[in-house]
Write an enzyme that holds these catalytic residues in place. Structure first.
Site, PDB file in Angstrom:
ATOM      1  N   LYS A 117      26.501  23.690  48.006  1.00 52.53           N
ATOM      2  CA  LYS A 117      27.356  23.304  46.894  1.00 52.53           C
ATOM      3  C   LYS A 117      27.249  21.803  46.651  1.00 52.53           C
ATOM      4  O   LYS A 117      27.160  21.015  47.607  1.00 52.53           O
ATOM      5  CB  LYS A 117      28.796  23.710  47.220  1.00 52.53           C
ATOM      6  CG  LYS A 117      29.806  23.505  46.099  1.00 52.53           C
ATOM      7  CD  LYS A 117      31.151  24.054  46.548  1.00 52.53           C
ATOM      8  CE  LYS A 117      32.247  23.862  45.512  1.00 52.53           C
ATOM      9  NZ  LYS A 117      33.531  24.431  45.980  1.00 52.53           N
ATOM     10  N   SER A 197      35.715  27.500  42.990  1.00 58.62           N
ATOM     11  CA  SER A 197      34.805  26.498  42.460  1.00 58.62           C
ATOM     12  C   SER A 197      33.372  26.647  42.976  1.00 58.62           C
ATOM     13  O   SER A 197      32.459  26.034  42.430  1.00 58.62           O
ATOM     14  CB  SER A 197      35.318  25.096  42.807  1.00 58.62           C
ATOM     15  OG  SER A 197      35.321  24.882  44.216  1.00 58.62           O
ATOM     16  N   SER A 221      38.189  29.146  46.674  1.00 60.78           N
ATOM     17  CA  SER A 221      36.932  28.712  46.073  1.00 60.78           C
ATOM     18  C   SER A 221      35.681  29.266  46.729  1.00 60.78           C
ATOM     19  O   SER A 221      34.592  29.127  46.186  1.00 60.78           O
ATOM     20  CB  SER A 221      36.861  27.182  46.050  1.00 60.78           C
ATOM     21  OG  SER A 221      37.763  26.663  45.103  1.00 60.78           O
TER      22      SER A 221
END
Length: 532
Positions: A117, A197, A221
């Site tokens: 990420k 996210s 997330s």
């Protein structure tokens, strides 16, 4: 908006041209109607076996994933899950191959291409949190967990898109969107949302763009995007994985964790990244036996004799979810588990205190990160001003009211913050999850992770269906989302939750459930979802 770094855009274009010219017609699958991807749904153990047999090497595997990213992420269905490629990926793969030839195998991740990420520091790439304010920022060193991945032999393939600032910018945000990476698309229905996210990490793994990925979670997330994209997502106990080098929201709740296509792969990835780190005080609280060779503990009959509590919350009673959950419960009972219906004491009572904690800790943690890592912006106030000055690119879809609220918060010595932190952890943990486990002598709690993916509506926020993961997130306890089934062609996840440091048991149970049901189905990149 599709705004990649200029260098990333050029690199992706070059790869799409150069690598595809070397392709032998095996890098695509259903979207183009070409032969199936040769490593479709392949897990770590299978790929390692092929490498051991001399049928495959890391350079070949890395090239295959790079071709697939070029064909499916930038072209074809244009998933927009990968925000930047590692220019050194092929060199890293070649080094792992040389080590293998020399008889040095670092472990099960040796030669495996992994995505990160884009809020996790990894040289030589940028670390942007999806924000144009950090588009030129290149960290001077790897995050602790990235160094552990490299030490374990993993190849860092690139960085994944995310909800900007890990979805802590606006309550009206569109999940999966960042100013740097644009809008990530759900591979099961391209007009639907991937949740956030860690949207890019989930989509990339669901679409077979890498072997595995790392996401981060503050509250949902990892597990929410895992559920709606049909993969496995594990949010570890806070303190099991170092947060060093990760752009923060909350040191009370933040953690990184595995995002994979199987529980077995999640177990192997967790074993590589877990461990104490002097730079993250939360890891000092880790019990002596908290880190295991998680993969060796998995067994298909782990549900036999287990006691599972199913949370029949409002989400569980939704018409499209209830029959799928009922099937999951029936499957666990058939496998020898005792499944009882239970409730979570005081469910949601921590939410107001949690918001207070996040606002205070975001300001403190972000300011500290900016200073320590010498980023282009040096404070939250400077970031807010940057967004205002670049409103046509940053604020045209939704605002930054959470940043403004955080900037107005006090210091971490504020009695209001101290009280809120204590209340939230107590209500969600000892008086929430722990109380429910103790009342019925349970090994774990289960519930639907969230609902099915919703249609993406830029500028109109998310039609979020709700989630069952808040208690584990606020308590700092682990949660594991495993594919449960589908509704209208869209994936649903089953969430396993336990007390602190219970990852070994959750992984055992999740693996047994996964092997029993085989609920994951690869995406077909449909334009839209089936009518429900």
């Amino acid at each position: 908006m599709r705004a990649l770094h200029t260098c990333s855009r050029l690199l992706l274009s070059l790869l799409a041209t150069a690598l595809c010219s070397a392709c032998n017609g095996s890098a695509s699958d259903t979207p183009a109607g070409e032969p199936p991807f040769p490593y479709q749904e392949a897990g770590i153990a299978e790929l390692q076996a092929r490498m051991t047999a001399g049928e495959l090497d890391s350079v070949t595997l890395t090239d295959a994933y790079l071709r697939r990213i070029a064909q499916l992420d930038r072209a074809g269905p244009a998933l927009r899950s990968v925000i930047e490629l590692n220019p050194a990926a092929r060199r890293e793969a070649a080094q792992r191959d040389a080590e293998r030839r020399a008889g040095r195998i670092r472990g099960p991740l040796h030669g495996m291409p992994v995505l990160l990420k884009d809020n996790i520091a990894a040289t030589p790439m940028h670390n942007t949190a999806g924000s144009l304010a950090l588009k030129t920022f290149r960290p001077r060193r790897d995050a602790f967990l990235v160094q552990r991945l490299r030490d374990a032999g993993a190849v860092i393939l690139g960085k994944t898109n995310l909800s900007e600032w890990a979805n802590f910018r606006s309550s009206g945000s569109t999940s999966g969107w960042s100013a740097v990476g644009g809008q990530t698309r759900n591979p099961y229905a391209l007009d639907h949302n991937p949740c956030g996210s860690s949207s890019g990490s989930a989509v990339a793994i669901s679409a077979n763009l890498a072997v595995a990925a790392i996401g981060t979670e503050t509250d949902g997330s990892i597990v929410c995007p895992a559920a709606v994209n049909g993969i496995v997502g594990l949010k570890p106990t806070v303190g099991l994985v170092s947060r060093d080098g990760i752009i923060p929201i909350s040191f009370s709740q933040d953690t990184a964790g595995p995002m994979t296509r199987s529980v077995a792969d999640a177990a192997l990835l967790l074993g590589a990244i877990a461990g104490r780190d002097e730079s993250d005080p939360a890891t000092a609280g880790m019990p002596g036996r908290a880190v295991y060779d998680y993969g060796t503990r998995l067994r298909p009959d782990a549900l036999r004799g287990a006691r599972i509590g199913v949370l029949r919350n409002a989400l569980a009673e939704r018409a499209e979810i209830k029959p799928v959950l009922d099937q999951a419960v029936a499957a666990m009972r058939a496998a020898g588990a005792t499944v009882v219906e239970t409730t979570l004491p005081g469910e949601g009572a921590w939410e107001k205190d949690e918001q207070t904690v996040l606002l205070y800790e975001f300001k403190s943690g972000l300011n500290r990160y900016f200073q320590q890592w010498r980023t282009p912006v040096d404070s939250l106030a400077t970031l807010i001003a940057f967004n205002q000055a670049n409103a046509s690119q940053e604020l045209h879809l939704f605002g930054q009211e959470l940043l403004l609220e955080a900037e107005q918060s006090g210091t971490l010595k504020d009695p209001a913050y101290i009280a809120a932190r204590g209340n939230a952890r107590r209500l969600a943990g000892p008086e929430g999850i722990d109380a429910a486990l103790r009342a019925d002598r349970l090994d774990a709690l289960v519930a639907p992770t969230t609902g099915a993916a919703w249609r993406t509506t830029p500028g109109q926020g998310d039609a979020y269906p709700g989630g069952s993961y808040g208690a584990a997130a606020v308590a700092g306890y682990p949660s594991l989302s495993v594919p449960m089934g589908h509704a209208g062609g869209l994936p649903l996840g089953l969430l396993f939750m336990g007390t602190a440091w219970s990852e070994p048991r959750l992984l055992e149970l999740g693996h047994a459930y996964e092997q029993l049901t085989r609920a994951r189905k690869p995406p077909t990149f449909a334009d839209t979802a089936q009518t429900r």
